[in-house]
Design an enzyme around this catalytic site. Structure first.
Site, PDB file in Angstrom:
ATOM      1  N   ARG A  82       0.802  -1.222   0.081  1.00  0.00           N
ATOM      2  CA  ARG A  82      -0.146  -0.096   0.132  1.00  0.00           C
ATOM      3  C   ARG A  82       0.835   1.187   0.139  1.00  0.00           C
ATOM      4  NH1 ARG A  82      -2.004   1.108   4.472  1.00  0.00           N
ATOM      5  NH2 ARG A  82      -1.261  -0.582   5.669  1.00  0.00           N
ATOM      6  N   TYR A 225      -1.390  -3.691  -6.750  1.00  0.00           N
ATOM      7  CA  TYR A 225      -0.977  -4.522  -5.555  1.00  0.00           C
ATOM      8  C   TYR A 225      -2.181  -4.247  -4.362  1.00  0.00           C
ATOM      9  CZ  TYR A 225       2.117  -7.353  -2.713  1.00  0.00           C
ATOM     10  OH  TYR A 225       2.659  -8.097  -1.845  1.00  0.00           O
ATOM     11  N   LYS A 234      -9.215  -2.153   1.939  1.00  0.00           N
ATOM     12  CA  LYS A 234      -8.904  -0.723   2.869  1.00  0.00           C
ATOM     13  C   LYS A 234      -9.894   0.366   2.344  1.00  0.00           C
ATOM     14  CE  LYS A 234      -5.874  -3.161   5.151  1.00  0.00           C
ATOM     15  NZ  LYS A 234      -6.105  -3.534   6.722  1.00  0.00           N
ATOM     16  N   HIS A 254     -10.969  -1.647  11.930  1.00  0.00           N
ATOM     17  CA  HIS A 254      -9.628  -2.467  11.519  1.00  0.00           C
ATOM     18  C   HIS A 254      -9.425  -3.671  12.485  1.00  0.00           C
ATOM     19  CE1 HIS A 254      -5.099  -2.444  10.182  1.00  0.00           C
ATOM     20  NE2 HIS A 254      -5.723  -3.317   9.532  1.00  0.00           N
ATOM     21  N   SER A 276      -0.111  -2.565  12.168  1.00  0.00           N
ATOM     22  CA  SER A 276       0.553  -3.645  11.406  1.00  0.00           C
ATOM     23  C   SER A 276       1.610  -4.232  12.394  1.00  0.00           C
ATOM     24  CB  SER A 276       0.946  -3.238  10.284  1.00  0.00           C
ATOM     25  OG  SER A 276       0.501  -2.150   9.784  1.00  0.00           O
ATOM     26  N   CYS A 278       1.735  -6.646  14.571  1.00  0.00           N
ATOM     27  CA  CYS A 278       1.751  -7.235  15.839  1.00  0.00           C
ATOM     28  C   CYS A 278       0.952  -8.362  15.902  1.00  0.00           C
ATOM     29  CB  CYS A 278       0.614  -6.102  16.669  1.00  0.00           C
ATOM     30  SG  CYS A 278       1.428  -4.616  16.828  1.00  0.00           S
ATOM     31  N   ASN A 282      -2.132 -14.140  13.469  1.00  0.00           N
ATOM     32  CA  ASN A 282      -1.865 -15.133  14.606  1.00  0.00           C
ATOM     33  C   ASN A 282      -2.855 -15.375  15.521  1.00  0.00           C
ATOM     34  OD1 ASN A 282       0.562 -15.905  13.045  1.00  0.00           O
ATOM     35  ND2 ASN A 282       1.881 -14.653  14.343  1.00  0.00           N
ATOM     36  N   ASP A 301      -9.108  -9.039   9.814  1.00  0.00           N
ATOM     37  CA  ASP A 301      -8.623  -7.763   9.527  1.00  0.00           C
ATOM     38  C   ASP A 301      -9.778  -6.776   9.886  1.00  0.00           C
ATOM     39  OD1 ASP A 301      -6.437  -6.111   8.522  1.00  0.00           O
ATOM     40  OD2 ASP A 301      -7.455  -5.919   6.709  1.00  0.00           O
ATOM     41  N   ARG A 393       2.323 -11.872   0.092  1.00  0.00           N
ATOM     42  CA  ARG A 393       0.888 -12.225   0.595  1.00  0.00           C
ATOM     43  C   ARG A 393       0.536 -13.561   0.078  1.00  0.00           C
ATOM     44  NH1 ARG A 393      -1.434  -8.018   3.892  1.00  0.00           N
ATOM     45  NH2 ARG A 393       0.173  -6.568   3.772  1.00  0.00           N
TER      46      ARG A 393
HETATM   47  C1  OXD Z   1      -2.573  -3.894   6.509  1.00  0.00           C
HETATM   48  C2  OXD Z   1      -3.113  -5.157   5.793  1.00  0.00           C
HETATM   49  O1  OXD Z   1      -1.859  -3.451   6.178  1.00  0.00           O
HETATM   50  O2  OXD Z   1      -4.191  -5.621   6.513  1.00  0.00           O
HETATM   51  O3  OXD Z   1      -3.178  -3.677   7.480  1.00  0.00           O
HETATM   52  O4  OXD Z   1      -2.599  -5.608   4.862  1.00  0.00           O
HETATM   53 MN    MN Z   2      -5.073  -4.707   7.956  1.00  0.00          MN
END
Ligand code: OXD
Ligand code: MN
Length: 612
Positions: A82, A225, A234, A254, A276, A278, A282, A301, A393
């Site tokens: 991004r 991308y 987003k 988010h 991001s 963190c 997981n 997400d 990704r």
């Molecule tokens: C972000 C994603 O950048 O989810 O937050 O890819």
């Molecule tokens: Mn995200």
């Protein structure tokens, strides 16, 4: 020859409403594609596009014995993430975008875009992609149409959203939809009709990811991308949806969403916001290390949340897939994610093994002896570069994760008991604290931060604020967004979820993590749920309510009393310094800052003074 409006009307599906056909015709007139194709979302369509992209060199089909129905894409090195510096909120008034967004005046931006989009699809097919964010027809869900000239975007949207004929039928029935236009910005035919060959990953050095909150449109140019191009994610589900949510009394966040079942079979639902890097994916697929607890995934997400008829807050995952960061995903860190990728997955910018499979840093302890790296070059463990791009990704349907909860597609959503806010904090912030009330919860969300490392911009030891983990994703003035959260809290009243702050990343004086993290994070969550149940008391502190040692399930953990003390330590002097930084941070919002947050800062200062 570009298509004309009559052809467009003829190629449009019968249930496409006139306003939609007119809009598509207008975009086609501007961008001048060779062809227009309306996506139906079928498998046959998907397979045709896959084959076409394999033939064009955009996709590599992976070894079907190792990774059935899976593909690898390699992007251009200049188009790997991004681009926040090229992301704009084009509200009529600059102050409505606020100090944390790039603002551009809408009519000027429209003019700029008109020059870039003029003829930008010449020689290409323009795909019309109807999609639903959230289960079709749900009262929290919303529809959109993405026009794109990238077949890679189409196949990714098919995984990430509910895409094709069904959402189009809902649009045909008169439901609200958001228009989104995307072009990679690489026409194949110039204004004089000269054709050039395509490249595997077309894009443009000029990039514009633009949002028009008043007219609720998205225009994205120049990147193929991720969040720049898959506009449902987003751009729509966060930036435009946050504006819709403000106006309609709900929340577009988010946040991941979990279903948790306790040893007594009681179920809970939790959402969590983390900046991001963190470990959100997981946590979304957490395997608890404590017996009797089960965690299932609803989203990794984004959460859309609305007060329900019973007064509680209900959440859906507006997405249908995961677009996750690949490096670091392994049998040890996230076996659920790893095995979700066993088949039917699109990989982007990971490495290719000699037997036609994929690899990335952290997948195995020992790297393979030879790979083709994400840029298509030979790679060995001696190579100085990474084999997979750090932001490489996977795109995979959410229900390929074995942890997916049965109700992940329930259009009514799930009732939320707990909201977590977390940052990556080496110091100061305890493993878990419960906020005193919703208002303090909003303060904690508004001040979420991670410590800067030497590698990041800014001074070492300074805090990078990422309020509600929404810094790059809020479609309007962040201070107004906090005010909206405060209002939603008033609506929810006693039904509001309980808000907790967590920090899995605290370090000791030698720089070692104090907390094991991963599956052991379930221990902190268990305490939060026991608080929700009223099973345990807690101790007031300057930052909220702290667990009593005896109420934390630490069985099987190798933690000394000193380490536990450090995990929960609150140093009033350090917190006083942090309160000063918060005051400075808040100052940029001027009089848009809700008074409640100034009062919360004062309350924090009083608690610090009492603790000193
Ligand atoms: C972000 C994603 O950048 O989810 O937050 O890819
Ligand atoms: Mn995200």
């Amino acid at each position: 020859m570009s298509v004309d409006s009559i052809q467009i009307a003829e190629t449009a599906p019968a249930d496409a409403p006139e306003a939609l056909v007119r809009w598509v015709a207008g975009v086609a007139e501007l961008t001048q594609p060779d062809e227009i194709y309306w996506c139906d979302g079928s498998e046959a369509e998907r397979d045709r596009l896959y084959q076409q992209m394999v033939d064009a060199g955009t996709l590599i089909k992976l070894n079907p014995d190792k990774r059935p129905n899976s593909y690898l894409a390699r992007s251009t090195p200049s188009d790997v993430a991004r681009v926040e510096s090229r992301t704009f909120i084009c509200s009529e008034r600059e102050q409505d975008a606020g100090p944390t967004n790039n603002w551009a005046e809408p009519s000027q931006m429209k003019q700029t875009l008109a020059t870039f989009f003029d003829g930008c699809m010449r020689g290409r097919t323009m795909y019309v992609v109807p999609f639903s964010m959230g289960p079709l027809g749900g009262n929290i869900s919303k529809l959109g149409i993405e026009i794109t000239d990238s077949p890679y975007v189409v196949v990714n949207m098919r995984i990430m959203t509910r895409m094709g004929a069904e959402p189009l039928a809902h649009i045909g029935a008169g439901e609200y939809w958001v228009p989104a236009v995307h072009s990679v910005g690489y026409p194949l035919v110039d204004i004089n009709g000269n054709r050039r060959p395509d490249v595997p990953w077309p894009c443009n050095d000029e990039k514009y990811i633009t949002h028009f909150p008043e007219t609720r449109e998205i225009w994205s140019f120049g990147s193929g991308y991720g969040g720049n191009a898959l506009l449902g994610k987003k751009c729509y589900a966060l930036r435009i949806a946050s504006v819709l949510a403000r106006d309609e009394g709900w929340l577009a966040e988010h946040m991941l969403i979990l279903k948790i079942t306790g040893p007594d079979d009681r179920t809970y639902h939790l959402t969590a916001a983390f900046p991001s890097a963190c470990g959100k994916t997981n946590l979304a697929m957490l395997r608890p290390t404590i017996p009797g607890w089960k965690v299932e995934t609803i989203g990794d997400d984004i959460a859309w949340m609305r007060p329900g008829a019973d007064g509680r807050l209900y959440a859906i995952n507006p997405e249908a897939g995961f677009f996750g960061v690949a490096p670091g995903t392994s049998e040890a860190t996230n076996p659920t994610a790893l095995h979700a990728l066993d088949h039917d997955t699109i990989f982007t910018n990971v490495a290719l093994t000699d037997d036609g499979d994929i690899w990335w840093e952290g997948m195995t302890d020992e790297p393979p002896a030879h790979l083709i790296d994400w840029q298509g070059n030979d790679w060995t463990p001696d190579s100085p570069t990474k084999a997979a791009h750090p932001n490489s990704r996977f795109t995979v349907r959410a229900d390929q994760a074995s942890s997916i909860a049965d109700e992940w597609e329930d259009p009514a959503g799930v009732p939320i008991d707990v909201i977590l806010f977390g940052g990556r904090r080496a110091h100061n912030v305890p493993l878990i604290t419960e906020t005193y009330d919703w208002r303090q919860g909003v303060f904690v969300g508004a001040t979420v931060s991670s410590e800067q490392t030497a590698a990041a911009e800014g001074a070492v030891g300074s805090l990078r604020r990422d309020p509600f983990a929404m810094l790059p994703f809020c479609g309007y003035n962040m201070a107004d967004y906090w005010a909206h959260w405060l209002r939603v809290g008033e609506t929810l009243g006693e039904h509001a979820p309980r808000v907790f702050q967590v920090n899995w990343f605290r370090k000791d004086d030698d720089g070692r993590f104090l907390w094991p993290g991963f599956g052991d994070n379930a221990r902190a969550i268990e305490w939060a749920l026991r608080r929700v149940n009223g099973e345990v008391d807690a101790d007031d502190s300057l930052n909220g309510r702290l667990p009593r040692r005896e109420d934390l399930n630490l069985d099987g953990l190798d933690l000394t009393d000193e380490q536990l003390d450090e995990l929960f330590a609150l140093d009033p002097a350090a917190w006083a310094a942090e309160a000063d930084l918060t005051e400075e941070y808040f100052a940029q919002f001027g009089d848009r800052l809700p008074a409640a947050l100034t009062e919360e800062l004062e309350a924090l200062r009083r608690r610090i003074a009492e603790a000193s």
